[in-house]
Design a protein around this motif. Sequence first.
Motif, PDB file in Angstrom:
ATOM      1  N   THR A 259       0.924  -1.312  -0.004  1.00 12.11           N
ATOM      2  CA  THR A 259      -0.078   0.045   0.002  1.00 12.11           C
ATOM      3  C   THR A 259       0.907   1.304   0.009  1.00 12.11           C
ATOM      4  N   ARG A 260       2.248   1.079   0.691  1.00 10.22           N
ATOM      5  CA  ARG A 260       2.811   2.306   0.474  1.00 10.22           C
ATOM      6  C   ARG A 260       4.375   1.664   0.695  1.00 10.22           C
ATOM      7  N   PRO A 261       5.454   2.582   0.485  1.00  5.21           N
ATOM      8  CA  PRO A 261       6.795   1.852   0.372  1.00  5.21           C
ATOM      9  C   PRO A 261       7.269   1.832   1.872  1.00  5.21           C
TER      10      PRO A 261
ATOM     11  N   HIS B 267       5.823  -0.255   4.005  1.00  6.60           N
ATOM     12  CA  HIS B 267       4.962  -1.127   4.561  1.00  6.60           C
ATOM     13  C   HIS B 267       4.853  -2.470   4.456  1.00  6.60           C
TER      14      HIS B 267
END
Length: 151
Positions: free
Chosen positions: A124-126, A128
């Motif tokens: 979902t995001r760098p 994570h």
Amino acid sequence: MASAHPSPDTVRREWSGAAKLALIPLGRAFDAVRLADCIVHRAVGSDDSCVARDRLAQYLEDGPVIHDPGFRRYYALVPTGTAETWGTPIAECLGEGTYLGVPRADHAELDAHTQASYWVRPMTRPGHLCRPADVLALVMMGGRVDDEDES
């Protein structure tokens, strides 16, 4: 994801190919716990891909997970260094010196015809990643792999 490779352009080229899969070295940006699908299916109580996706999101707090249906494995992405301290033989943690086939970010659906790897839980995001303790709890819920399940 591409920045985990010494040549991000190589990764982008591989993702543009028919397989939509790039080999990325582990131990730089993340490690990966390799889980037999029978462990995951027992832990989530179903072999239905939609149920598995939703329960993995819950159990792993939306951490990224790749499914390789052809080889009947899941890969939970965990922080670098996890392989050095991983403590269960039921599921192997892969780290430095290993490459993982990572699907393109938008490849998030099972293709029944090709059985190609896809994101069951996309990143979902760098940065994570799955918490190793959560992955270990999932492994323990899935129980011991029987010899016939390994084949």
